[in-house]
Each structure stands twice: as structure tokens, then as C-alpha cells.
Design an enzyme around this catalytic site. Structure first.
Site, PDB file in Angstrom:
ATOM      1  N   GLY A 288     -14.946 -18.508  12.527  1.00 51.94           N
ATOM      2  CA  GLY A 288     -16.372 -18.784  12.651  1.00 51.94           C
ATOM      3  C   GLY A 288     -16.657 -19.984  13.524  1.00 51.94           C
TER       4      GLY A 288
ATOM      5  CB  ALA B 244      -7.905 -16.714   8.806  1.00 53.39           C
ATOM      6  CG  ASP B 245     -12.737 -15.366   6.323  1.00 56.39           C
ATOM      7  OD1 ASP B 245     -12.631 -14.491   7.192  1.00 56.39           O
ATOM      8  OD2 ASP B 245     -12.721 -15.117   5.110  1.00 56.39           O
ATOM      9  CG  LEU B 246     -13.452 -21.718   6.231  1.00 56.82           C
ATOM     10  CD1 LEU B 246     -12.800 -22.854   5.460  1.00 56.82           C
ATOM     11  CD2 LEU B 246     -14.953 -21.711   6.005  1.00 56.82           C
TER      12      LEU B 246
ATOM     13  CG  ASP C 293      -8.666 -16.421   4.760  1.00 56.43           C
ATOM     14  OD1 ASP C 293      -8.960 -17.078   5.769  1.00 56.43           O
ATOM     15  OD2 ASP C 293      -7.848 -16.830   3.900  1.00 56.43           O
TER      16      ASP C 293
END
Length: 389
Positions: free
Chosen positions: A167, A162-164, A134
Site C-alpha cells: 500500500g 506485505a499488505d502495508l 499477506d
């Protein structure tokens, strides 16, 4: 359980860390049968099952332990793929082919299957094989260059954004692919990446460069293009104030007892206020410090000016509006007792997302799922002895 939009859909979850589980959580909360497939012996990347983070990410799932490096494990996965609607993975590109979850193999076996893939930098291209993380994406995607105080140097955002968002974007793409399948009968390969998601979240900061040719810089707590808009001190703390447009500027000046500023040539319009931001803010700081946060909030809200407190996390969940909204949901865990988890951030009239089960133990549902696939009790025992499951 209430009839929810994804009731009847089966999602195979081969994801780890955060971006993939964030994607899958959307389907689990809205009714899908999510089967979490993980190694028989937990390995790095699958997380501490007792952590609050793991409990929040992996609710509403069934767990099947499966060694995908064995022929038996591959056979079981194939049977699951035959029945599934969606498979989500976030391996590094190239790993999928080694364990048989590449798009070509899956589509040949079940043409209706939708594959969701999340990577660090995309499935192809010069960076495709790089490991994704991230904060690396935050840096490469430009976010750290515009976060923090002017001259402070790069600052990461306080959540793995960025991860969230990768997803969430992947979940949106999968939903679109499922809708398209109703028309075509064919599944699609949905791809998202941390880098793409991060750049998309730059939003107007990106278009300031793409359209205007301007490279945005750190603005701290000040809005990059509007004044007064940001954090202002009061006698008992700080608060956010957002004065947007000519009407609000007039009302704001009257509330703070400075109607003379309305037509001041240095501050009379948005360009003038932006050009003289530092001088104006210094003047306003001296005024707002004479108010309590509560009194200034009430006075500004009375005129329709957006404003509010800057809460620590504990204060967030004490807020009466937060308590009114379905932000927090509860579930009973067999070992941890009643748990409070984050709910879904949107509502659909006439239905509610359900958190019906806590995060499962590794392999908690292996026997149940294998029996559904037609394996007899003796066969399941043999698979367990061979450490396939």
C-alpha cells in the site's frame, strides 16, 4: 482545515482489506477528498465497521454505496471518473475489466486519471490470477525463512507487512504519477503487489544472496551479521543492545567491566565476534543479568551505544518520547465518542496531517455525492429504491 498537499485532489477508493486502504489513507490524511465506493449491501472483504482496525483504516473518507453491476451504477462511476484525479483498486487481476475499472477503459475516458492497482502477485505472469494474502506473500517472498529462532521453522512477522508496504509503495507511485502529470498532462497506471513489496523489504538479506550468493537463515533476536547486537537479559527483563563498530565495542567492554575483551583474539574484530557469537553471547548474558534494564540502558546511552527496552504495546504508548511525537491523533465518532487513531509517521515542516472525520457509515454520503454529480432529489430516491445506491 489547513491547506494540505492533496487539497483539491479527488481519490476514488474501490479497495478492500488492508493494502488498498493503507494506500488511500495516505491521501485522505493529507487533504484529498476520498470517496469510498462500496456495495449497497456490505459483503465479505469490506470489514467489520465497528472494529478498531476498520476505524483506523477508513478515517477521513466519504462513503458512497454503489452497485457496479447495474447500468446506473456504471454511469455514476463514469461521472465520478470524469472528475477524479486518482482511482485505487486491489481486485484480483481480471476483475477490473468486468466492472469497468481496467486501465484502458479509464484512460480512454479520463486521460488525466492516475490508476493505482495492488494485487497479490502482479497484473501479469503465471501467478497473476492467484488470490493474494499477506502471510502467503511473507512465505513466498522469503521473509518467513529468516524470521524466528534458528531451527524453529518458518515464522510470520507480527504485522501484515506485505499488505502495508504494498500500500505504501503504491501511494508513493501514485504521488510520482501525479507529479509527472503536471509535466505531461497524462495519467499513469501504477502497479504494486504484495510479492514485490515483500521482496523489496528483504533489503540487505536479499543482496546477501544476489551479490554474495549466501542464503540467509534464521538468526532469532541476533543481528545476522553484527555482534553483539540483539536481545540481552537483565535482572528485571530483556533489552536490545546494538554495538556497532570498533569504538562502541571498546566503550561497551568498559561499561560492563570487561576491558580485557577489547583485544581478546576471539572478539577483537567484527569477523572474530561473528565467528564466536555463541561463546561471546553466553559470556555477555551472564554479565547483563547482573544489571537492571534501567541501569544498563543509562550506562550504555551515556557512551552513545544504541539500546532500549522491549515494550508490550501498552508500554509503547506510555513512553514519554512516543507521547511527545505526533504518533496518536484523535477524532470524534458520532456513536463511539472520542477515538485514538494512529497518525502519520512523518512530519512536514509547517503542516500537519488532519484526521477530520471518523470512518463513515456505509453510504453515509451517497446523497451528498450524487447531488454534486447533478442528480436531483427525485432521481436519488429512485436510485435508492432500485438498490443502485
Amino acid at each position: 482545515m489547513m491547506n494540505l498537499p492533496f487539497n483539491g485532489y479527488t481519490v476514488l477508493d474501490l479497495t478492500r482489506i488492508r493494502s488498498g486502504p493503507t494506500c488511500v489513507k495516505q491521501f485522505a490524511d493529507w487533504g484529498a477528498d476520498v470517496i469510498k465506493i462500496e456495495p449497497p449491501e456490505d459483503t465479505a472483504g469490506y470489514g467489520n465497521r465497528d472494529s478498531s482496525d476498520f476505524q483506523n483504516l477508513h478515517r477521513n473518507k466519504r462513503s458512497l454505496t454503489l452497485d457496479l453491476k447495474t447500468p446506473e451504477g456504471q454511469e455514476i462511476l463514469g461521472k465520478l471518473v470524469d472528475r477524479a484525479d486518482v482511482l485505487v483498486e486491489n481486485f484480483r487481476p481480471g476483475v477490473q475489466r468486468r466492472i469497468g475499472v481496467d486501465w484502458e477503459s479509464l484512460h480512454a475516458r479520463n486521460p488525466r486519471l492516475v490508476l493505482g492497482s495492488i494485487s497479490g502477485f502482479g497484473q501479469t505472469g503465471p501467478y497473476a490470477e492467484r488470490p493474494g494474502f499477506d502471510q502467503v506473500a511473507q512465505g513466498m517472498g522469503g521473509l518467513m525463512s529468516i524470521t524466528g529462532l534458528p531451527g524453529q521453522g518458518p515464522v510470520r512477522v507480527g504485522v501484515p507487512i506485505a499488505d502495508l508496504t504494498a500500500g505504501l509503495f503504491c501511494a508513493m507511485g501514485i504521488t510520482m504519477a501525479l507529479l509527472d502529470r503536471e509535466r505531461t498532462g497524462q495519467g499513469q497506471w501504477v502497479q504494486s503487489s504484495l510479492l514485490q513489496a515483500q521482496i523489496a523489504m528483504l533489503d540487505f538479506q536479499a543482496t546477501r544472496w544476489l551479490i554474495d550468493g549466501h542464503v540467509p537463515e534464521q538468526a532469532g533476536n541476533d543481528h545476522p551479521t553484527a555482534v553483539p547486537m540483539g536481545v540481552y537479559p537483565t535482572s528485571d527483563g530483556s533489552m536490545n543492545i546494538a554495538v556497532n563498530g570498533a569504538r562502541m565495542w571498546v566503550d561497551f567492554c568498559q561499561v560492563i567491566g570487561r576491558p580485557d575483551l577489547i583485544d581478546d583474539p576471539d572478539y577483537c574484530g567484527p569477523r572474530e565476534r561473528l565467528a564466536n557469537r555463541d561463546k561471546l553471547n553466553a559470556l555477555l548474558y551472564a554479565i547483563t543479568r547482573t544489571w537492571t534494564a534501567h541501569d544498563l540502558t543509562e550506562a550504555l546511552l551515556a557512551t552513545g551505544i544504541p539500546c532500549g527496552p522491549i515494550n508490550t504495546i501498552d508500554k509503547v504508548f506510555e513512553d514519554p518520547q512516543v507521547q511527545h511525537l505526533p504518533v496518536v491523533m484523535t477524532v470524534d465518532h458520532p456513536k463511539r465518542g472520542r477515538q485514538h487513531l494512529l497518525g502519520q509517521p512523518f512530519q512536514v515542516e509547517g503542516m500537519e496531517p488532519a484526521i477530520h472525520s471518523a470512518s463513515p457509515d456505509a453510504g453515509q454520503h451517497s446523497d451528498e455525492i450524487l447531488a454534486e454529480l447533478g442528480y436531483a432529489a427525485g432521481e436519488i430516491a429512485t436510485l435508492r429504491e432500485k438498490k443502485v445506491t
